[in-house]
Design an enzyme around this catalytic site. Structure first.
Site, short mmCIF file in Angstrom:
data_model
loop_
_atom_site.label_atom_id
_atom_site.label_comp_id
_atom_site.label_asym_id
_atom_site.label_seq_id
_atom_site.Cartn_x
_atom_site.Cartn_y
_atom_site.Cartn_z
N VAL A 45 43.10 41.87 33.92
CA VAL A 45 43.63 41.96 35.29
C VAL A 45 43.77 43.42 35.71
O VAL A 45 43.67 44.32 34.88
CB VAL A 45 45.00 41.24 35.39
CG1 VAL A 45 44.83 39.75 35.15
CG2 VAL A 45 46.01 41.84 34.43
N LYS A 46 44.05 43.60 36.99
CA LYS A 46 44.09 44.95 37.53
C LYS A 46 45.52 45.47 37.64
O LYS A 46 46.07 45.60 38.74
CB LYS A 46 43.39 44.98 38.89
CG LYS A 46 41.88 44.89 38.75
CD LYS A 46 41.18 44.91 40.09
CE LYS A 46 41.06 46.28 40.66
NZ LYS A 46 40.10 47.15 39.98
#
Ligand code: PMP
Length: 328
Positions: free
Chosen positions: A176-177
């Protein structure tokens, strides 16, 4: 803004304001489209509050023939944004669908009709010191800005293997970011640039190839398209998934998602980075081994044409990947 002199700063620090043309008129925050200058955050909420911050990078592309502007994979990006927030135990007040609609509204409010970058950011807006932050409100801001695409310009980059190891899924999940992951990316980028390269490639704890600091990676060997698997320590890249499908359906290529050894890069026929920001970015050399003839490889070039035409809506297929924003 009044700056009060202190012992540490006897002279008021200069107030740096962006020139009007440097930023759009509006951004969106927590339910409202706000004039740029009014979207302030108190200094006390910076620092720890952004420890768990997550973000997205999304694009809208214009069709040069019709003038139509298309949001690119809004649903997929806001779904991943929700996934990033979930891993941080954030409680967003907006659904992916709502955020996608808001993005279209903001693009229109700012009059962005060309190629545009859309950057949503979510952070824990009540956190001012180190804590789990679970009871904090989650604030979201969306910023838009025009960008220049380098698709099909022939641009290439010199790459290298980083001495920095990619963060692992049991440390800071690269899936994920989360902003914190990008400290790992930044260290690798600094090292690469200081050593005269443009973009590093990071290996994982097992010594297998992962990705660039802000992009995924493909290589071509004997006509087969290969990319590190999603469990090797890479972001669940939306461009990567789209390109796999385009390789199979448009170019009829075999695509392998698997472990990739470092030395496979040294003998590859073609290598390119991919991502929302990177778009498709061919690699001319890796650790001073020239890749192919040092230019854009033949399969990379064919794929880049298809990708370019699909994102701009020149290719009529894959319409569920495109959201209409404005039509000239
Ligand atoms: N890996 C990292 C670390 C990134 O920051 C990005 C850019 N979002 C990518 C890969 C590519 O992901 P996407 O195709 O979804 O933009």
């Amino acid at each position: 803004m009044t700056v009060i002199p202190t012992a540490a700063t006897p002279h008021p620090a200069p107030v740096i304001t962006h020139a009007e043309e440097d930023h759009p008129a509006y951004l969106w925050r927590d339910g409202h489209i706000l004039p740029w200058a009014e979207a302030n955050v108190h200094a006390s909420s910076l620092g720890w509050s952004t420890m768990a911050a997550v973000f997205e990078g999304i694009k809208a592309y214009a069709n040069p023939h019709t003038g139509a502007q298309w949001g690119w994979q809004f649903a997929e990006h806001y779904q991943r944004f929700a996934q990033s927030m979930r891993l941080q135990r954030m409680r967003p007040e907006f659904t992916p669908l709502e955020l996608a609609d808001i993005s279209r509204e903001l693009l229109r409010a700012n009059g962005h009709t060309g190629d545009t970058y859309i950057r949503p950011l979510a952070w824990l807006s009540d956190v001012t010191w180190f804590t789990d932050g679970e009871s904090s409100r989650t604030s979201i801001v969306i910023i838009t800005e025009p960008f220049s695409s380098h698709l099909r310009t022939g641009r290439t980059v010199k790459s290298c293997i980083s001495t920095w190891i990619r963060v692992g899924d049991n440390q800071l999940s690269p899936r994920v970011k989360c902003i914190s992951n990008y400290q790992n990316s930044r260290l690798a980028l600094i090292e690469a640039k200081r050593n005269g390269f443009d973009q590093p490639i990071l290996l994982n704890q097992a010594g297998k190839v992962t990705e660039g600091p802000a992009s995924c990676l493909f290589l071509v060997r004997d006509g087969v398209m290969i990319t590190p698997s999603l469990t090797s320590g890479v972001l669940e890249s939306i461009t990567r998934t789209a390109l796999i499908r385009l390789c199979r359906e448009e170019l009829g290529l075999t695509v392998q998602e698997r472990d990739v050894d470092r030395t496979e890069l040294y003998v590859a026929d073609e290598i390119f980075f991919c991502g929302t920001g990177a778009e498709m970015l061919p690699v001319s050399s890796i650790d001073h081994f020239q890749v192919g003839d040092g230019g854009v490889g033949p399969l990379t070039s064919r794929l880049e044409k298809v990708f370019h035409d699909v994102v701009r809506g020149i290719h009529p297929g894959y319409s569920n990947w495109r959201t209409p924003v404005s039509h000239a």
